[in-house]
Scaffold this motif. Sequence first.
Motif: not given
Length: 315
Positions: A148-167
């Motif tokens: 929700n910030t300008l800095a947070g929109n510089v790609p690559p953006k954070a995205n945890l998705g459905d956590l499948r890699g972590l799981a």
Amino acid sequence: RKGNVIITGASSGLGLATAKALADTEKWHVIMACRNFLKAEKAAKSVGISKENYSVMHLDLSSLESVRQFVDTFRRSGRPLDALVCNAAIYLPTAKEPTYTAEGFELSVGTNHLGHFLLSRLLLDDLKKSDYPQKRLIIVGSITGNTNTLAGNVPPKANLGDLRGLAGGLNGLNSSAMIDGGEFDGAKAYKDSKVCNMLTMQEFHRRYHEETGVTFSSLYPGCIATTGLFREHIPLFRLLFPPFQKYITKGYVSEEEAGKRLAQVVSDSSLTKSGVYWSWNKNSASFENQLSQEASDAEKARKLWEVSEKLVGLA
Ligand code: NDP
């Protein structure tokens, strides 16, 4: 009595500046939890922290075994624990291939999130036992995880998705090395780890604030463009980033000022509200900031908590 505060990664940057700010008040004994003992001792000396106000204890967050050993060593010291600051982090923006922790988790998330997750879960018991009037557990966040910030929109953006890699274990073998299951990207892995830090703080608040009275907080101290965090970046970036932040975005903050801000979150009696992500305005006044949708998603926080518990051997 003096308060006792553990600060992870206190051997440089924000952690060191915070250690200095708290030690100088003469109201805190700082336990510098660091992976490099000698570097931490030298750092404490170089900024002039007096001997009686700190101790160094070995902690390597990229090994869960080391985290458990640290907790044992701390308990044997006999000191009560009044505040814990999860500050250490690594950032590997130019890495082409993932590297891994001792237990085989991708290094950025394994260190910044999983190491701190185990540490803070274990030390919550110690915080509970302390008779200190205002007990706090702080996990340093960042603007870069907040889309929700300008800095947070510089790609690559954070995205945890459905956590499948972590799981799947985040091991690059039978699962992806990325939380969302995607291709490895070092800069994104760091941002993802910061989202985990902010989600974890809020989940702690929901589960434990009422029961324990501990204040759980996160913060974005400002862009401290001069710290070692950017040591892995290309030289041109390291040259231009500080003046860019100083004169163009105006988000720049000195290590000393950032250390004062984090020290406020540890000890200022006006920052006792739990579950808050603190930021500072241009006049260095603190305010409760809004997190992005993902970084405040309660359902994702619960799932992250449960998956992380399994990975660090708590469930
Ligand atoms: P630094 O690189 O200067 O400090 C990071 C610290 O973490 C160092 O002391 C480092 O130890 C330690 N560390 C790294 N890996 C491990 C490990 N495996 N075990 C134990 N300690 C480890 O960076 P900053 O001071 O900038 O970063 C501090 C925090 O601030 C981080 O959480 C970061 O995300 C956050 N932050 C920073 C911003 C900035 O602009 N710099 C902006 C927003 C948030 P060593 O000295 O041995 O390398």
